[in-house]
Design a protein around this motif. Structure first.
Motif, PDB file in Angstrom:
ATOM      1  N   SER A  79      27.181  45.315  43.366  1.00 20.74           N
ATOM      2  CA  SER A  79      28.289  44.654  42.661  1.00 20.74           C
ATOM      3  C   SER A  79      29.623  44.956  43.328  1.00 20.74           C
ATOM      4  O   SER A  79      30.537  44.112  43.331  1.00 20.74           O
ATOM      5  N   ALA A  80      29.773  46.145  43.899  1.00 17.56           N
ATOM      6  CA  ALA A  80      31.014  46.469  44.607  1.00 17.56           C
ATOM      7  C   ALA A  80      31.203  45.564  45.820  1.00 17.56           C
ATOM      8  O   ALA A  80      32.322  45.150  46.139  1.00 17.56           O
ATOM      9  N   LEU A  81      30.115  45.255  46.521  1.00 22.45           N
ATOM     10  CA  LEU A  81      30.210  44.337  47.659  1.00 22.45           C
ATOM     11  C   LEU A  81      30.593  42.934  47.202  1.00 22.45           C
ATOM     12  O   LEU A  81      31.416  42.265  47.835  1.00 22.45           O
ATOM     13  N   LEU A  82      29.995  42.482  46.112  1.00 17.14           N
ATOM     14  CA  LEU A  82      30.371  41.168  45.584  1.00 17.14           C
ATOM     15  C   LEU A  82      31.825  41.153  45.104  1.00 17.14           C
ATOM     16  O   LEU A  82      32.525  40.151  45.257  1.00 17.14           O
ATOM     17  N   ALA A  83      32.283  42.262  44.535  1.00 13.01           N
ATOM     18  CA  ALA A  83      33.678  42.338  44.092  1.00 13.01           C
ATOM     19  C   ALA A  83      34.627  42.225  45.279  1.00 13.01           C
ATOM     20  O   ALA A  83      35.668  41.557  45.191  1.00 13.01           O
ATOM     21  N   LEU A  84      34.264  42.854  46.383  1.00 17.65           N
ATOM     22  CA  LEU A  84      35.099  42.729  47.572  1.00 17.65           C
ATOM     23  C   LEU A  84      35.095  41.286  48.079  1.00 17.65           C
ATOM     24  O   LEU A  84      36.142  40.774  48.505  1.00 17.65           O
ATOM     25  N   GLY A  85      33.930  40.641  48.033  1.00 20.00           N
ATOM     26  CA  GLY A  85      33.879  39.239  48.428  1.00 20.00           C
ATOM     27  C   GLY A  85      34.772  38.376  47.557  1.00 20.00           C
ATOM     28  O   GLY A  85      35.496  37.495  48.059  1.00 20.00           O
ATOM     29  N   GLY A  86      34.742  38.604  46.238  1.00 19.74           N
ATOM     30  CA  GLY A  86      35.626  37.866  45.352  1.00 19.74           C
ATOM     31  C   GLY A  86      37.082  38.181  45.614  1.00 19.74           C
ATOM     32  O   GLY A  86      37.955  37.295  45.529  1.00 19.74           O
ATOM     33  N   GLN A  87      37.379  39.429  45.948  1.00 23.64           N
ATOM     34  CA  GLN A  87      38.751  39.832  46.251  1.00 23.64           C
ATOM     35  C   GLN A  87      39.279  39.137  47.505  1.00 23.64           C
ATOM     36  O   GLN A  87      40.427  38.685  47.544  1.00 23.64           O
ATOM     37  N   LEU A  88      38.446  39.016  48.530  1.00 23.40           N
ATOM     38  CA  LEU A  88      38.887  38.449  49.799  1.00 23.40           C
ATOM     39  C   LEU A  88      38.919  36.927  49.786  1.00 23.40           C
ATOM     40  O   LEU A  88      39.633  36.316  50.587  1.00 23.40           O
ATOM     41  N   THR A  89      38.146  36.298  48.889  1.00 29.25           N
ATOM     42  CA  THR A  89      38.076  34.832  48.865  1.00 29.25           C
ATOM     43  C   THR A  89      38.814  34.217  47.691  1.00 29.25           C
ATOM     44  O   THR A  89      38.751  32.991  47.504  1.00 29.25           O
ATOM     45  N   GLY A  90      39.484  35.017  46.897  1.00 24.89           N
ATOM     46  CA  GLY A  90      40.263  34.483  45.791  1.00 24.89           C
ATOM     47  C   GLY A  90      39.449  34.059  44.588  1.00 24.89           C
ATOM     48  O   GLY A  90      39.929  33.280  43.755  1.00 24.89           O
ATOM     49  N   ARG A  91      38.239  34.546  44.444  1.00 21.87           N
ATOM     50  CA  ARG A  91      37.407  34.249  43.267  1.00 21.87           C
ATOM     51  C   ARG A  91      37.672  35.328  42.219  1.00 21.87           C
ATOM     52  O   ARG A  91      37.008  36.355  42.172  1.00 21.87           O
ATOM     53  N   ASP A  92      38.641  35.065  41.356  1.00 21.57           N
ATOM     54  CA  ASP A  92      39.106  36.097  40.430  1.00 21.57           C
ATOM     55  C   ASP A  92      38.043  36.493  39.413  1.00 21.57           C
ATOM     56  O   ASP A  92      37.884  37.680  39.083  1.00 21.57           O
ATOM     57  N   ALA A  93      37.321  35.502  38.872  1.00 19.24           N
ATOM     58  CA  ALA A  93      36.307  35.819  37.861  1.00 19.24           C
ATOM     59  C   ALA A  93      35.174  36.631  38.471  1.00 19.24           C
ATOM     60  O   ALA A  93      34.689  37.598  37.870  1.00 19.24           O
ATOM     61  N   LEU A  94      34.738  36.269  39.668  1.00 12.61           N
ATOM     62  CA  LEU A  94      33.683  37.026  40.331  1.00 12.61           C
ATOM     63  C   LEU A  94      34.136  38.442  40.633  1.00 12.61           C
ATOM     64  O   LEU A  94      33.385  39.404  40.411  1.00 12.61           O
ATOM     65  N   ARG A  95      35.375  38.569  41.111  1.00 12.95           N
ATOM     66  CA  ARG A  95      35.907  39.907  41.408  1.00 12.95           C
ATOM     67  C   ARG A  95      35.958  40.774  40.152  1.00 12.95           C
ATOM     68  O   ARG A  95      35.485  41.909  40.142  1.00 12.95           O
TER      69      ARG A  95
END
Length: 364
Positions: A79-95
């Motif tokens: 989940s931490a990796l997915l949170a970083l992906g959301g952080q870098l791509t602007g997906r706020d809900a996913l982050r």
């Protein structure tokens, strides 16, 4: 004739034959010869087993709390990796959801670990040393570093969710500034968090775990991908779960391939507990659920209901993998056959390769 309490374990003697002249045959060797002892051999053909069939190695005193910790650590790391992906791509809900899911899994996993340790201070005692050769020591530091980074990111998320109403005062700008680097730092330790538990199991003398030492980490990392992607697909709108769906499909492929490679490279005897009894049933269902969840993600992951059901299947598959591997190892430690026969096979392989002059093999 001496008597001993162990005489009851002595096999019965075969009946002695008499000659036609009434005299007993001398010896038991071929052709009627022998040394005149007129007794059956007291040293039978060697059979490799343990004393009275008791375990050769002591089973690890681990229960369901440790299995839950193995599973939840994978959820937190992925989940931490997915949170970083959301952080870098602007997906706020996913982050946001991935961060919250990671910290929740980390807290529950920590509680399970402390319950297994018996006293909370034992975890703190492990932080008094730094020993790179100890998976337990390294795992403690990995968990601590990961928790620090994720704690900062979740504090920032909580402040946003409450409309900046947390009593942070002058610390709020500092929190906003360090939020991004903290997310990256947590993601750096996410992979080691998901993999170190496999090293921890394989570093023991437990036969099945030790035989899987070269590939178990790949199985656990793939399993962590399934769990974290499944959780994100359940909690996040489908328009932001593109990275989670791709991670889920890759995780299914990685899980199936890594498991097959691991079993192929293991000694067939040591791999038996992975296919038999309760552990075998759990691992078989894990594979079925992983395939079903992967197909659902691939074919219908853009539909909310299908995504949620597929995510639940992936979560269950990951949990069954961790519980099944733990249970299989404990079963293998209880039966001396799983310790002794792989040792005999390794010894025979070394002799077949011509290695007969070291401290393990002998020319005899």
């Amino acid at each position: 004739m001496s008597l001993s309490e162990f005489d009851s374990y002595r096999p019965p003697e075969p009946p002695r034959r008499r000659r036609r002249d009434g005299a007993r045959r001398r010896g038991t060797g071929p052709g009627g010869g022998g040394d005149g002892a007129r007794e059956m051999p007291m040293v039978p053909e060697p059979e490799f087993t343990s004393y009275y069939g008791r375990p050769v190695v002591k089973p690890a005193p681990w229960g369901h709390e440790v299995a839950a910790y193995l599973f939840l650590g994978g959820v937190a790391g992925g989940s931490a990796l997915l949170a970083l992906g959301g952080q870098l791509t602007g997906r706020d809900a996913l982050r946001r959801n991935a961060r919250l899911g990671s910290v929740t899994a980390l807290a529950l996993g920590g509680a399970a670990l402390v319950k297994d340790l018996g006293r909370p201070e034992r975890f703190l005692h492990m932080l008094r040393t730094f020993k790179p050769t100890s998976p337990m020591s390294m795992g403690t530091w990995i968990l601590s570093a990961f928790g620090a980074g994720m704690g900062i990111t979740v504090a920032a998320e909580a402040d946003r969710m409450t409309g900046s109403r947390l009593p942070l005062g002058p610390l709020r700008p500092v929190l906003r500034a360090v939020e991004g680097p903290a997310g990256v730092e947590a993601a750096v330790f996410a992979g080691p968090l998901a993999a170190y538990t496999a090293v921890l199991l394989a570093d023991t003398a437990t036969p099945t775990w030790n035989e899987a030492r070269e590939d178990l980490a790949f199985v656990f990392v793939s399993s962590a991908s399934l769990a974290s992607a499944g959780l994100a697909m359940i909690t996040t709108p489908v328009d932001e779960t593109g990275p989670a769906r791709r991670l889920a499909v890759l995780g299914v492929v990685g899980d199936l391939v890594a498991t097959r490679v691991m079993e192929h490279r293991m000694d067939p005897v040591a791999a038996e507990p992975l296919h038999e009894g309760k552990p075998g049933a759990m691992l078989a269902w894990s594979e079925r659920l992983a395939v079903a969840g992967g197909l659902g993600t691939l074919l219908g992951g853009r539909h909310r209901a299908v995504a949620a059901v597929s995510g639940a299947a992936l979560l269950a598959a990951s949990a069954l993998t961790r519980f099944g591997v733990l249970e299989a190892g404990l079963r293998s430690a209880e039966d001396p056959r799983y310790t002794i026969e792989p040792q005999k096979n390794r010894l025979a392989a070394r002799r077949a390769a011509g290695i007969t002059d070291d401290s393990i093999t002998t020319a005899g």
